[in-house]
Scaffold this motif. Sequence first.
Motif, short mmCIF file in Angstrom:
data_model
loop_
_atom_site.label_atom_id
_atom_site.label_comp_id
_atom_site.label_asym_id
_atom_site.label_seq_id
_atom_site.Cartn_x
_atom_site.Cartn_y
_atom_site.Cartn_z
N ARG A 98 41.82 44.83 40.27
CA ARG A 98 42.97 45.73 40.37
C ARG A 98 44.08 45.06 41.18
NH1 ARG A 98 40.61 50.57 42.69
NH2 ARG A 98 39.12 50.33 41.03
N ASP A 106 35.89 45.21 41.17
CA ASP A 106 36.87 46.14 40.60
C ASP A 106 38.18 46.11 41.39
OD1 ASP A 106 35.17 46.89 38.61
OD2 ASP A 106 34.42 48.67 39.67
N CYS A 107 38.05 46.16 42.71
CA CYS A 107 39.25 46.16 43.55
C CYS A 107 39.95 44.81 43.47
CB CYS A 107 38.89 46.50 44.99
SG CYS A 107 38.42 48.23 45.19
N ARG A 149 45.84 42.38 39.24
CA ARG A 149 46.75 42.94 38.25
C ARG A 149 48.04 43.40 38.91
NH1 ARG A 149 42.34 45.14 35.19
NH2 ARG A 149 42.35 47.01 36.43
N SER A 150 47.90 44.10 40.04
CA SER A 150 49.11 44.62 40.69
C SER A 150 49.95 43.47 41.24
CB SER A 150 48.74 45.59 41.81
OG SER A 150 48.04 44.93 42.83
#
Length: 74
Positions: A65, A61-62, A68-69
């Motif tokens: 994330r 998940d991280c 994406r960032s």
Amino acid sequence: VSLQNRDYDLADMRAEEERAVGILRAQEAVRRQGEIFCKGCKSEIDPERRAALPSADRCIDCAKRRERSKRRRS
Ligand SMILES: [Zn+2]
């Protein structure tokens, strides 16, 4: 340089090389083990993910994330 000296130098170099390789291997072993806990959320990283990607330091998940960032920033 006498043959004797050259042999000594070679042996010395080899010992030096072996020492360097030993350090590298040790570092590699630590790296291969990777992180057990996610650097992002501190929860345990899925063992399957760790097995598939030993250098992973974040849970999926991280990692997603973060990807994406990163993309948003560029
Ligand atoms: Zn996480």
